[in-house]
Design a protein around this motif. Structure first.
Motif: not given
Length: 205
Positions: A34-35, A47-48, A65-66, A142-144
């Motif tokens: 997430t960071l 943010l979830h 993401s959820k 989930f691509a950065l």
């Protein structure tokens, strides 16, 4: 239960951040995955979240993401897996990588995460296998994409970035000597703490 927060990213100190929501600052702990996706300080952020209430503290965890939050919740339902270990697992590997490990019952990547030995990895994979039958890997999700709105942040001073990165790795369970060695082995200069953490973790895994 606090399920989602929308506000302004006020402070970023891996693995913690402060989200300003109408003048109220929420302190959250986030996985490194997430960071890497956070915008610049001062930019809007949603943010979830998952709230853990203990006798001595109330701890709030944030996820980009959820799906990441749902994965975290699946992990902490397992016997012997608390929030700290769940964050360490999610920081070292992307959700889709973890799902693939479960699907193939591959312990090799998990055993490199602090606090996870071979027996623990085997047990986690067995317990997760039935839970994850309905999960599908979606790599594109989930691509950065670091520093999204607002453009890149100004490079952090090297000493600060390195010390922040070492502190973040220690918080994940790595020994200080391991964390320091992993960060100092990165020869490229001018990297942010997030980039240092990401490269160090990839090298450890």
């Amino acid at each position: 239960m606090i399920g989602r927060l929308r506000g302004t990213l006020a402070e970023k100190q891996p693995p913690h951040l402060i989200l300003d929501v109408n003048g109220l600052g929420y302190e959250l702990e986030v996985p490194m995955t997430t960071l890497y996706r956070l915008p610049s300080v001062g930019e809007p952020l949603t943010l979830h979240t998952h709230l853990v209430v203990r006798e001595d503290a109330q701890l709030l965890y944030g996820f980009y993401s959820k799906r990441e939050r749902d994965f975290f919740r699946e992990l902490i339902r397992l016997n012997g897996v608390g929030p700290k270990l769940a964050l360490a697992l999610m920081s070292s590997l992307e959700v889709d990588e973890l799902v693939r490990c479960v699907q193939s019952q591959d312990t090799s990547a998990l055993t490199k995460v602090p606090g996870v030995g071979k027996k623990t990895a085997e047990r986690l994979l067995v317990e997760l296998k039935d839970r994850f039958k309905a999960w599908e890997t979606v790599p594109a999700m989930f691509a950065l994409v670091p520093n999204q709105p607002g453009g890149p942040e100004a490079p952090a001073p090297a000493v600060t970035a390195e010390s922040d990165a070492i502190s973040a790795l220690v918080s994940l369970g790595y020994k200080p000597q391991e964390a320091s060695k992993a960060i100092t082995s990165i020869k490229e200069k001018g990297l942010s703490s997030e980039d240092l953490i990401r490269r160090a973790l990839k090298g450890m895994i």
